[in-house]
Design an enzyme around this catalytic site. Structure first.
Site, short mmCIF file in Angstrom:
data_model
loop_
_atom_site.label_atom_id
_atom_site.label_comp_id
_atom_site.label_asym_id
_atom_site.label_seq_id
_atom_site.Cartn_x
_atom_site.Cartn_y
_atom_site.Cartn_z
N PHE A 198 1.18 -1.46 0.08
CA PHE A 198 -0.46 0.00 0.13
C PHE A 198 1.04 1.23 0.27
O PHE A 198 2.15 1.25 0.12
CB PHE A 198 -0.93 -0.37 0.73
CG PHE A 198 -0.22 0.23 2.49
CD1 PHE A 198 0.13 1.22 2.90
CD2 PHE A 198 0.28 -0.62 3.13
CE1 PHE A 198 -0.09 1.15 4.47
CE2 PHE A 198 1.24 -0.92 4.46
CZ PHE A 198 0.81 0.58 4.87
N CYS A 199 0.15 2.18 0.14
CA CYS A 199 0.89 3.75 -0.55
C CYS A 199 -0.61 4.80 -0.55
O CYS A 199 -1.22 4.25 -0.70
CB CYS A 199 1.56 3.40 -1.86
SG CYS A 199 1.29 3.48 -3.17
N THR A 200 -0.12 6.16 -0.99
CA THR A 200 -0.98 7.49 -0.24
C THR A 200 -2.26 7.00 -1.64
O THR A 200 -3.00 6.83 -1.03
CB THR A 200 0.04 8.60 -0.30
OG1 THR A 200 0.66 8.71 -0.15
CG2 THR A 200 -1.15 9.28 -0.13
N ILE A 227 -4.55 4.54 0.43
CA ILE A 227 -4.84 5.05 1.75
C ILE A 227 -5.37 5.72 1.33
O ILE A 227 -7.44 5.87 2.01
CB ILE A 227 -3.35 5.32 2.80
CG1 ILE A 227 -2.28 4.43 2.86
CG2 ILE A 227 -4.49 5.85 4.35
CD1 ILE A 227 -1.47 4.95 3.26
#
Length: 262
Positions: A198-200, A227
């Protein structure tokens, strides 16, 4: 779907229509006309009264822009008139002020630098998991096949420090180009588990998941929309702290609101 429809669908209060609309979007698609595209994109954003950053690379587009709702709609309408961007998905949040000081439209080698040209998300994607499914997996601690689920944070260390999923793996990288080496050093940590990168906003974890597949990590997923989409659709269960964003808001909470006074 329009920004207004997005607001209604996600239960955003009607009062939000009077605030600044912030959009984040990316798409991996071949752009072989970047020199011609750059001034057009800049003109559309200027005419719409938007500020922020647009990155154009041979592998695609990445943008973070903010302005009035009507301006955002106008810009997206023009951009999506190009068949390459017709299905561009946008993540929406609101703020009381524009969190960017100016408008930048840049040409880059990659829209997210990894320095692994064989990783081409336009050609293939790793499996993805949507926000609601992930929330269910996290509550259970296992995926639908009964495998333990681990969250792998692909962001830089200072971003992780603002907030991350509870128990997430954090290899303390300072830049995304360090991620491939970190995977090779820690592959055994991922064995036998379902790994959700996951990342932004989704862009880094797309490349991350593909790289992990290529080096033999099994059961790899990417969090669809990152996210921000997870916050938008679920309210953030299992996430501790706030999400760092690269604009004047600094961080967003699970309600997609900046900290008071930001």
């Amino acid at each position: 779907m329009s920004v207004v429809e997005l607001n209604q669908e996600n239960g955003v209060a009607a009062a939000a229509a009077a605030t600044v609309v912030n959009i984040a979007a990316y798409k991996f698609v071949t752009l072989d006309d970047r020199d011609e595209l750059r001034p057009r994109v800049r003109a559309w954003a200027e005419e719409a009264g938007l500020k922020g950053t647009v990155l154009l690379a041979p592998e695609g587009i990445n943008l973070f822009l903010a302005g009035a709702s009507a301006g955002v709609e106008d810009f997206l309408g023009r951009l999506r008139a190009d068949p390459r961007f017709a299905d561009l998905e946008v993540k929406v949040s609101h703020s009381d002020a524009v969190p960017f000081g100016k408008l930048l439209v840049k040409l880059k080698r990659e829209i997210i630098r990894m320095d692994h040209p064989a990783i081409r998300p336009e050609d293939r994607r790793a499996p993805s998991v949507d926000a609601h499914t992930l929330a269910r997996w996290l509550a259970a601690g296992v995926d639908d096949a009964g495998r333990p689920v681990v969250m792998l944070d692909t962001r830089n260390d200072f971003e992780v420090d603002a907030g991350t999923f509870e128990g997430a793996i954090d290899w303390r990288i300072q830049r995304f180009t360090q991620f491939p080496d970190a995977v090779l050093r820690h592959r055994e940590q991922l064995a036998g588990k379902t790994v959700v990168s996951f990342c932004t906003g989704g862009i880094r974890c797309e490349k991350a998941a593909l790289f992990m597949q290529d080096v033999g990590v099994e059961h790899v997923y990417q969090l669809e929309g990152g996210i921000l989409k997870y916050f938008e659709e679920t309210g953030g269960p299992g996430f501790k702290g706030r999400c760092f964003v690269f604009d004047g808001r600094d961080t967003l909470g699970p309600d997609l609101a900046p900290e008071a006074g930001a």
